[in-house]
Design an enzyme around this catalytic site. Structure first.
Site, PDB file in Angstrom:
ATOM      1  N   LEU A   1      70.180  23.739  -9.684  1.00  0.00           N
ATOM      2  CA  LEU A   1      71.275  24.438  -9.036  1.00  0.00           C
ATOM      3  C   LEU A   1      72.664  23.736  -8.332  1.00  0.00           C
ATOM      4  O   LEU A   1      71.952  22.533  -8.073  1.00  0.00           O
ATOM      5  CB  LEU A   1      71.039  25.142  -7.570  1.00  0.00           C
ATOM      6  CG  LEU A   1      71.386  26.094  -7.269  1.00  0.00           C
ATOM      7  CD1 LEU A   1      71.834  27.594  -7.566  1.00  0.00           C
ATOM      8  CD2 LEU A   1      71.103  26.495  -5.560  1.00  0.00           C
TER       9      LEU A   1
ATOM     10  N   ASP B   1      79.417  35.502   6.457  1.00  0.00           N
ATOM     11  CA  ASP B   1      80.205  36.087   7.272  1.00  0.00           C
ATOM     12  C   ASP B   1      78.888  37.124   8.212  1.00  0.00           C
ATOM     13  O   ASP B   1      78.077  37.386   8.149  1.00  0.00           O
ATOM     14  CB  ASP B   1      80.884  37.396   6.894  1.00  0.00           C
ATOM     15  CG  ASP B   1      82.328  37.288   8.110  1.00  0.00           C
ATOM     16  OD1 ASP B   1      82.303  36.819   9.391  1.00  0.00           O
ATOM     17  OD2 ASP B   1      82.602  38.104   7.625  1.00  0.00           O
TER      18      ASP B   1
ATOM     19  N   HIS C   1      75.334  30.043  12.927  1.00  0.00           N
ATOM     20  CA  HIS C   1      76.086  29.312  12.618  1.00  0.00           C
ATOM     21  C   HIS C   1      74.531  28.278  12.208  1.00  0.00           C
ATOM     22  O   HIS C   1      74.718  27.779  10.629  1.00  0.00           O
ATOM     23  CB  HIS C   1      77.186  28.315  12.865  1.00  0.00           C
ATOM     24  CG  HIS C   1      78.999  28.952  13.128  1.00  0.00           C
ATOM     25  ND1 HIS C   1      78.998  30.291  12.718  1.00  0.00           N
ATOM     26  CD2 HIS C   1      79.639  29.175  14.038  1.00  0.00           C
ATOM     27  CE1 HIS C   1      80.209  30.421  12.371  1.00  0.00           C
ATOM     28  NE2 HIS C   1      80.287  29.877  13.861  1.00  0.00           N
TER      29      HIS C   1
HETATM   30  C1  FPP Z   1      81.410  33.518   8.874  1.00  0.00           C
HETATM   31  O1  FPP Z   1      81.112  34.047  10.175  1.00  0.00           O
HETATM   32  C2  FPP Z   1      81.450  31.884   9.121  1.00  0.00           C
HETATM   33  C3  FPP Z   1      81.739  30.769   8.878  1.00  0.00           C
HETATM   34  C4  FPP Z   1      82.487  30.518   9.144  1.00  0.00           C
HETATM   35  C5  FPP Z   1      81.353  29.509   9.144  1.00  0.00           C
HETATM   36  C6  FPP Z   1      79.824  29.889   7.979  1.00  0.00           C
HETATM   37  C7  FPP Z   1      79.413  28.438   8.782  1.00  0.00           C
HETATM   38  C8  FPP Z   1      77.812  28.524   8.236  1.00  0.00           C
HETATM   39  C9  FPP Z   1      76.446  29.325   7.181  1.00  0.00           C
HETATM   40  C10 FPP Z   1      76.922  27.397   8.700  1.00  0.00           C
HETATM   41  C11 FPP Z   1      76.218  26.556   7.353  1.00  0.00           C
HETATM   42  C12 FPP Z   1      76.763  26.019   6.019  1.00  0.00           C
HETATM   43  C13 FPP Z   1      77.511  25.043   5.864  1.00  0.00           C
HETATM   44  C14 FPP Z   1      77.552  24.143   4.773  1.00  0.00           C
HETATM   45  C15 FPP Z   1      77.791  24.015   6.807  1.00  0.00           C
HETATM   46  P1  FPP Z   1      81.936  34.858  11.611  1.00  0.00           P
HETATM   47  O2  FPP Z   1      81.312  33.470  12.895  1.00  0.00           O
HETATM   48  O3  FPP Z   1      82.853  34.610  11.116  1.00  0.00           O
HETATM   49  O4  FPP Z   1      80.656  35.655  12.048  1.00  0.00           O
HETATM   50  P2  FPP Z   1      81.682  37.081  13.300  1.00  0.00           P
HETATM   51  O5  FPP Z   1      81.909  37.841  11.991  1.00  0.00           O
HETATM   52  O6  FPP Z   1      80.205  38.179  13.130  1.00  0.00           O
HETATM   53  O7  FPP Z   1      82.409  36.760  14.393  1.00  0.00           O
END
Ligand code: FPP
Length: 250
Positions: A136, A25, A42
């Site tokens: 892994l 997150d 992301h």
């Molecule tokens: C949450 O941060 C993150 C996500 C919903 C997406 C996680 C995805 C990745 C780390 C990309 C790589 C992974 C793959 C396998 C494609 P948020 O967007 O909710 O952050 P915020 O709380 O700061 O808005």
């Protein structure tokens, strides 16, 4: 084969977690702080995930399971959802090549039916390419929800005609039946919620929350999480005095 259950047996003691589950997150906030579009967070997040795989493999972790897209994430703006789908394809088609060279096994858990045909085919191909690797196991949870997982397991048992079920019946039908239960659950980004991730499997996971945003979760931060895990006394319902001395913590 299903692995021993934390509610039916006492799990083996290990210094290093066998299975680490992560909610990555804080990507959007990381990008916002740099005046970048959210999706750049992301993109950086995917690089940080690659590093996390390397570090966990070096530490002797067997399973790393990450929440990349929840069943609720479809509610995000369409352009962000579409960017995340693009990143998923990058992971499945490009990054998987390096993972394969490094002996990693890739798995995807969740409801695949809502993904494009290209994503669904790439999942099958990536899993097939890496299935015999012994390093892994990286599991990407995509269109995954803990309640969905329990329900799909229960429905599979109903289909088999079962009218009464045991814990092991259900565990065997959940996603990742062969993996040990997560020992360590990490959530970055400052929130202290489980957000519908692996609800059943995390019955006795040790929780580690940090304010560090996922794109900043690099080697030192990983070390801190593992050090915190090493200090936990895992009693599984017993008293401290009942534990062997090497498992007791001050
Ligand atoms: C949450 O941060 C993150 C996500 C919903 C997406 C996680 C995805 C990745 C780390 C990309 C790589 C992974 C793959 C396998 C494609 P948020 O967007 O909710 O952050 P915020 O709380 O700061 O808005």
């Amino acid at each position: 084969m299903t692995r021993p259950s934390s509610t039916q047996t006492i799990l083996d003691y290990t210094d290093v977690p066998r299975h680490v589950a992560v909610i990555m997150d804080g990507n959007g906030r990381w990008a916002k702080k740099r005046l970048l579009p959210r999706v750049m967070g992301h993109k950086q997040g995917l690089d940080v995930l690659e590093n996390m795989c390397r570090v966990c493999a070096a530490k002797g972790v067997q399973y790393l399971t990450v929440f990349a897209f929840s069943t609720e994430n479809w509610r995000r703006p369409a352009d962000e959802v579409s960017f995340l789908m693009g990143l998923f394809l990058v992971a499945l088609q490009k990054k998987v090549q390096t993972m394969h060279k490094n002996g990693l096994r890739l798995k995807v858990i969740g409801d695949r039916s809502r993904f494009s045909a290209e994503i669904q085919q790439s999942i099958v191909a990536a899993e097939k390419l890496t299935e015999n690797n012994t390093g892994l196991t990286l599991t990407i949870a995509a269109d995954y929800g803990g309640r969905w997982d329990i329900l799909q397991a229960a429905n599979a048992l109903l289909k088999e005609g079962k009218t009464e079920i045991t814990e092991s019946d259900l565990s065997a039908k959940l996603m990742l039946p062969d993996a040990p239960e997560p020992d360590l659950f990490i959530r970055t980004g400052g929130e202290t919620r489980i957000s519908n991730f692996m609800l059943w499997q995390m019955a006795y996971a040790e929780f580690y929350f940090t304010d560090t945003l996922w794109p900043d979760f690099k080697d030192d931060e990983i070390d801190k999480a593992f050090q915190s895990f090493g200090k936990r006394e895992r009693r599984f319902g017993r008293t401290s005095e009942q534990l062997p001395p090497e498992q007791q913590r001050p």
